[in-house]
Design an enzyme around this catalytic site. Structure first.
Site, PDB file in Angstrom:
ATOM      1  N   GLY A 181      37.807  28.652  35.911  1.00  0.00           N
ATOM      2  CA  GLY A 181      38.901  29.462  35.342  1.00  0.00           C
ATOM      3  C   GLY A 181      38.656  29.885  33.909  1.00  0.00           C
ATOM      4  N   LEU A 216      33.775  32.651  33.645  1.00  0.00           N
ATOM      5  CA  LEU A 216      32.312  32.570  33.820  1.00  0.00           C
ATOM      6  C   LEU A 216      31.911  32.711  35.285  1.00  0.00           C
ATOM      7  CD1 LEU A 216      31.481  29.649  31.347  1.00  0.00           C
ATOM      8  CD2 LEU A 216      31.417  32.099  30.963  1.00  0.00           C
ATOM      9  N   SER A 235      33.860  31.123  40.669  1.00  0.00           N
ATOM     10  CA  SER A 235      34.149  31.445  42.075  1.00  0.00           C
ATOM     11  C   SER A 235      32.995  32.196  42.729  1.00  0.00           C
ATOM     12  CB  SER A 235      35.456  32.222  42.212  1.00  0.00           C
ATOM     13  OG  SER A 235      35.547  33.212  41.242  1.00  0.00           O
ATOM     14  N   ASP A 265      30.445  40.079  39.467  1.00  0.00           N
ATOM     15  CA  ASP A 265      30.253  38.629  39.395  1.00  0.00           C
ATOM     16  C   ASP A 265      29.276  38.143  40.449  1.00  0.00           C
ATOM     17  OD1 ASP A 265      32.240  39.071  37.631  1.00  0.00           O
ATOM     18  OD2 ASP A 265      33.789  37.944  38.698  1.00  0.00           O
TER      19      ASP A 265
HETATM   20  C1  GLA Z   1      36.546  39.735  37.186  1.00  0.00           C
HETATM   21  C2  GLA Z   1      36.124  40.434  38.465  1.00  0.00           C
HETATM   22  C3  GLA Z   1      34.975  41.416  38.206  1.00  0.00           C
HETATM   23  C4  GLA Z   1      35.288  42.353  37.043  1.00  0.00           C
HETATM   24  C5  GLA Z   1      35.797  41.563  35.838  1.00  0.00           C
HETATM   25  C6  GLA Z   1      36.268  42.470  34.729  1.00  0.00           C
HETATM   26  O1  GLA Z   1      35.539  38.900  36.716  1.00  0.00           O
HETATM   27  O2  GLA Z   1      35.744  39.509  39.440  1.00  0.00           O
HETATM   28  O3  GLA Z   1      34.675  42.136  39.372  1.00  0.00           O
HETATM   29  O4  GLA Z   1      36.188  43.345  37.435  1.00  0.00           O
HETATM   30  O5  GLA Z   1      36.869  40.698  36.186  1.00  0.00           O
HETATM   31  O6  GLA Z   1      35.219  43.185  34.211  1.00  0.00           O
END
Ligand code: GLA
Length: 382
Positions: free
Chosen positions: A122, A125, A128, A172
């Site tokens: 949370g 970083l 998930s 991510d």
């Molecule tokens: C989260 C989402 C990403 C991106 C960021 C903001 O980490 O999982 O896909 O949208 O927010 O840049």
């Protein structure tokens, strides 16, 4: 094997069968380019030396038996009822990946899954994405599914959409899968074309400051922001707002609500900042790069409105300290870490910000110095 990875491996070893597959997936940072990924724009992420490791082995039943060592939590479900089980919090990531694999026609048998990690949860970083990726690459190996890295990224992302309810972009999962040691990469999120760039901050270092405001994107305004941008794109007859020129948006300002204009304007400007930041780093112009980080934060704070008072305080303190070349909130927002480019010689900043933050918010800060690392991989081979 790197010593942090080895210690995760040794922890799992005690809880796993002899024939287990071990997989590791890192978290990510993002140098710049926030909320641009689902808007078809550019991002500039890198995988880091913190992540999640899983072990999987077949158990000759139809049950998936899951143990999280960090959470000290066990649960199990049957492969036939994966979509009807009521999962709690992090368990959704497990159910989500398994459900997606089944949906895509891959045949699984029951397995034991054990999870551990060293990435703060949370904190922006992408713990998930690290969890999803480590599960999907482990299962890909265990059941010889033959999935490509791109296919696995798509499964991880879809797990998050369908099970967790966050309509996240691709950054991510992609960053965690494709990272390369000492490199960040410029990713065009609709074509998925990427360009690696070796990153050396010379007398500066990247330090994350954890605000300890835990965010949950599911509960946040994340999906609302995405919807607003999609609405603007459809008003202009384009697929993504990142395709629009500032002048075109401005010309129709009166036809948009205040929010619609602000959100779309942010995305267009942030997208330009990513490209400028990439060029600045290529040219080793750290001053310009730092300035772009501060500008990105201002946009996230005032236009996209996804920051919070704690993060604003951290960034403002960084700016006024004179020891930080650039800083901004990182990730989806509403909490988590700020990213700071700090002079390695700096002594006063960390001490004074810790003191003032505690006084103002009654919360401790923690500092995380990150290294840019390789992406998700099977550990048995190392
Ligand atoms: C989260 C989402 C990403 C991106 C960021 C903001 O980490 O999982 O896909 O949208 O927010 O840049």
């Amino acid at each position: 094997m790197d010593k942090d990875i080895k210690s995760l491996y040794e922890k799992l070893l005690k809880h796993s069968k002899v024939d287990a597959v071990y997989a590791y997936a890192p978290g990510r940072i993002n140098l710049i380019g926030e909320h641009t990924d689902y808007n078809g724009g550019y991002v500039f992420p890198a995988a880091i030396n913190l992540g999640i490791m899983t072990s999987v082995s077949k158990n000759r039943t139809n049950q998936v038996k899951v143990m999280s060592l960090n959470m000290d939590n066990y649960f199990e479900f049957n492969l036939n009822t994966v979509n009807t089980v009521k999962y709690d919090g992090w368990q959704n990531y497990v159910g989500g990946v398994v459900s997606q694999l089944i949906k895509h026609g891959y045949s699984l048998e029951g397995f034991n899954l054990c999870i551990t990690g060293n990435i703060p949860i949370g904190s922006g970083l992408s713990s998930s994405a690290a969890l999803e990726n480590s599960i999907v690459i482990a299962l890909n190996k265990l059941f010889s599914l033959g999935l490509s890295k791109h296919e696995m990224v798509a499964i991880s992302q879809k797990a998050e959409h369908d099970f967790v309810g966050v309509n996240c972009g691709i950054m991510d999962q992609y960053g965690s899968m494709f990272g390369k040691s000492d490199n960040a990469f410029l990713l065009q999120c609709s074509s998925l074309e990427s360009t690696f760039l070796p990153v050396d901050f010379e007398e500066y270092e990247l330090v994350l400051i954890n605000s300890h405001v835990n965010h949950s994107l599911g509960d946040s305004e994340y999906n609302v922001r995405r919807k607003t941008c999609e609405r603007v794109a459809s008003k202009f007859g384009v697929k993504y707002v990142s395709e629009l020129k500032s002048s075109v948006l401005l010309a129709k300002k009166s036809e948009l609500t205040k929010n619609e204009f602000q959100r779309a304007n942010f995305v267009i400007e942030e997208n330009k900042r990513v490209l400028s930041a990439f060029t600045a780093l290529q040219e080793k112009d750290l001053k310009t790069f730092g300035k772009l980080l501060y500008e990105s934060h201002a946009g996230l704070q005032f236009e996209y409105e996804v920051s919070c008072k704690e993060l604003d305080f951290l960034v403002e303190s960084a700016r006024s300290s004179g020891e930080v070349l650039g800083a901004r909130m990182m990730g989806g927002g509403f909490g988590g870490c700020s990213l700071n480019l700090i002079n390695k010689e700096s002594k006063m900043f960390k001490e004074s910000i810790t003191r003032t933050y505690l006084k103002k918010f009654n919360k401790k800060l923690s500092f995380i110095a990150v290294k840019l690392d390789n992406g998700a991989r099977i550990i048995n081979d190392e």
